[in-house]
Design an enzyme around this catalytic site. Structure first.
Site, PDB file in Angstrom:
ATOM      1  N   GLU A  41     -57.022 -61.909  82.264  1.00 59.09           N
ATOM      2  CA  GLU A  41     -56.361 -61.053  81.273  1.00 59.09           C
ATOM      3  C   GLU A  41     -57.144 -60.984  79.966  1.00 59.09           C
ATOM      4  OE1 GLU A  41     -54.268 -59.217  82.475  1.00 59.09           O
ATOM      5  OE2 GLU A  41     -53.982 -60.398  84.282  1.00 59.09           O
ATOM      6  N   GLY A  42     -58.445 -61.067  80.063  1.00 53.51           N
ATOM      7  CA  GLY A  42     -59.313 -61.071  78.891  1.00 53.51           C
ATOM      8  C   GLY A  42     -59.620 -62.497  78.511  1.00 53.51           C
TER       9      GLY A  42
END
Length: 566
Positions: A428-429
């Protein structure tokens, strides 16, 4: 050691630290009364302790596997998933129009933490679905909403997101997947996606993939990306299932941890898809799901930290070795073991309260439409994600250390926490990307949202001086130093901001964590010793972190690749 759901802790944090009463005072969330919140937490805690927690080791020992193109999940996971969906937990925050409960994100986040602590590998499945539901609520057509969201809420279908490609990594704009219009309102989606969490399973009727792809003649980079719904099985208009779509799981990754969660390589070969949102605006739609997931993943870090702490505390309370200042007894009475356990507990509280404060800001922004609340939520999201997952990793490693040599032995279960949580700081980053988002997009307002939050911290510290002057002074001084650091950062160019992004984010988290610890101690004096650990032992790190931040980028680039290799 059996997992114990920290229900009373959530109630305390809601009541005395993050201001849940403001959420329930809104018309949107008026049904989230203290009595309702307590009942939901108790019921979710019971599910986590009795049904989900026993699955955690099984999923690690017997991973999901791919057999003749079919994903076989770990023993008990189908039953665990069924218990989750039968309780209505997937649709907690979803719109009641489609069968959701319409409850606050703060309450959903608390429940997700308990589920993640009990069995993170399984909890990932409903977390992905929750994010997809939110993306569809905001961006899908009415027909797509009516067809998909009720099935996702009921758990009959589950959702995934397909962003990453082998050649692109975090550079989503470099994706090659393409979507060709078929002339009937649908698109033929072709491409390969990697790292797809719960890309398939053997316990839901359908798996609904949100896929980023590029339309013909679309602009290069992220500006030319569109988002498509590509289901495993194509549904008819009445929701019944029709033909199998032209997509498949190519393989499952062999991972460091989270063995019970199948991470798939997905191949789409002209698969039928439906556009979600506008053409070439796919990143905006996907970011709705990603931001939902970023808070959820941050809380997954907290979840594993809580479970690892409970595990280490139980071991330290029982393991007898040597003499301590308190006499012959368990290792919990050794100063260094006590130090580790105190730090673990303090870090869990800090990360949990930051994440719940973020969730409260999301709820208040939604309920009131206030741009200040929305900016607060945006500011806190990268901090909650990065700090929560960093703490998950650090606390899990400290839990191994508390166990000593036995922590390195798989049978104790301490190592699984470290293996399972490791990926949370990547997906998610990555946390570096979160930090750059914080110093980039989230400071594009000139730091106004940050200054408003820091003013609240300083005002509270001023109020607390009459009762806890030494702790309040330390907090006020740290908040003022962070304010000055923010002012310096805002005045820098992108390269220098990015070079100092990670220490800046951690310094911000240190100040916020100390702030919430002090609020807790003022509400309950029994929490004062833990607040002292956070403020006297952990908060001082902010000084060194802000010094790192001010070094800028020049020194990093002065160390050339040749120098690194020599």
């Amino acid at each position: 050691m059996a997992y114990r759901a920290p229900v009373s802790e959530f109630r305390f944090v809601f009541d005395h630290v993050v201001g849940m009463d403001r959420v329930s005072a809104t018309e949107t969330f008026a049904e989230a009364t203290p009595e309702t919140v307590e009942a939901i937490l108790l019921e979710a805690g019971k599910l986590c302790e009795t049904v989900l927690a026993p699955l955690n080791r099984e999923g690690d020992k017997v991973p999901a596997r791919l057999e003749n193109g079919v994903v076989r999940t770990s023993p008990g996971y189908a039953e665990g998933y069924r218990a989750i969906v039968e309780g209505g937990w997937v649709g907690m925050a979803a719109d009641p129009e489609f069968g959701g409960m319409g409850l606050p994100m703060a309450l959903t986040t608390a429940v997700n933490e308990m589920m993640g602590a009990a069995c993170l590998a399984l909890q990932l499945n409903p977390l992905m679905t929750q994010g997809q539901i939110e993306a569809l609520e905001h961006h899908a057509s009415d027909a797509i909403k009516a067809l998909y969201i009720p099935k996702l809420i009921s758990g009959e279908w589950c959702g995934t997101m397909n962003l990453t490609e082998p050649q692109a990594g975090s550079d989503v704009g470099a994706l090659r997947s393409r979507a060709e219009p078929k002339g009937d309102g649908t698109y033929a989606v072709t491409g390969q996606k990697i790292f797809i969490t719960w890309g398939d399973n053997d316990f839901t009727e359908n798996v609904c993939h949100l896929v980023l792809a590029r339309l013909p003649d679309a602009a290069p980079g992220t500006k030319g990306i569109s988002l498509f719904m590509v289901p495993k099985v194509i549904p008819r208009e009445d929701g019944s299932l029709g033909a199998r779509n032209s997509l498949q799981v190519v393989s499952l990754e062999h991972k460091l941890g989270l063995h019970g969660s199948p991470t798939a390589v997905m191949q789409f070969d002209g698969a039928t898809g439906w556009l979600i949102g506008q053409e070439n605006k796919g990143m905006a739609a996907m970011f709705t799901m990603m931001n939902n997931a970023r808070l959820g993943v941050g809380m997954q870090g907290v979840a594993v930290a809580e479970a690892a702490f409970q595990h280490a505390l139980a071991y330290a309370s029982e393991r007898k070795q040597g003499r301590t200042p308190l006499g012959a007894g368990a290792i919990i009475d050794h100063a260094d073991v006590r130090r580790m356990l105190a730090q673990m507990k303090a870090e869990v509280f800090s990360a949990r309260t930051i994440a719940l404060a973020c969730a409260v800001a999301i709820d208040m922004g939604r309920a009131t439409g206030s741009t200040d609340w929305q900016a607060r939520a945006a500011l806190l999201t990268p901090i909650a994600k990065a700090y929560g997952t960093d703490i998950g990793n650090e606390v899990a490693q400290m839990g191994i250390q508390v166990h000593g040599g036995m922590g390195f032995i798989e049978e104790t279960g301490a190592a699984q926490f470290a293996r399972d949580v490791r990926v949370t700081s990547i997906y998610e980053g990555t946390n570096g990307i979160q930090a750059m988002d914080l110093v980039g997009r989230k400071l594009m307002d000139g730091g106004e949202a940050a200054y408003r939050l820091l003013q609240e911290v300083e005002d509270h510290a001023e109020t607390a001086r009459s009762r806890q002057p030494d702790l309040a002074n330390d907090l006020w001084n740290a908040a003022e130093a962070l304010r000055e650091g923010t002012e310096w950062l805002v005045a820098q160019g992108a390269d220098d901001r990015n070079a100092g992004a990670v220490p800046y984010l951690r310094a911000f988290a240190r100040v916020l964590g100390a702030h919430y610890h002090l609020k807790a101690a003022l509400a309950d004096e029994a929490r004062l010793p833990l607040a002292r650990v956070a403020i006297k032992r952990l908060l001082p790190e902010h000084t060194g972190l802000l010094a790192q931040m001010r070094e800028g980028s020049a020194g990093l680039y002065a160390l050339t690749p040749e120098a690194l290799a020599s």
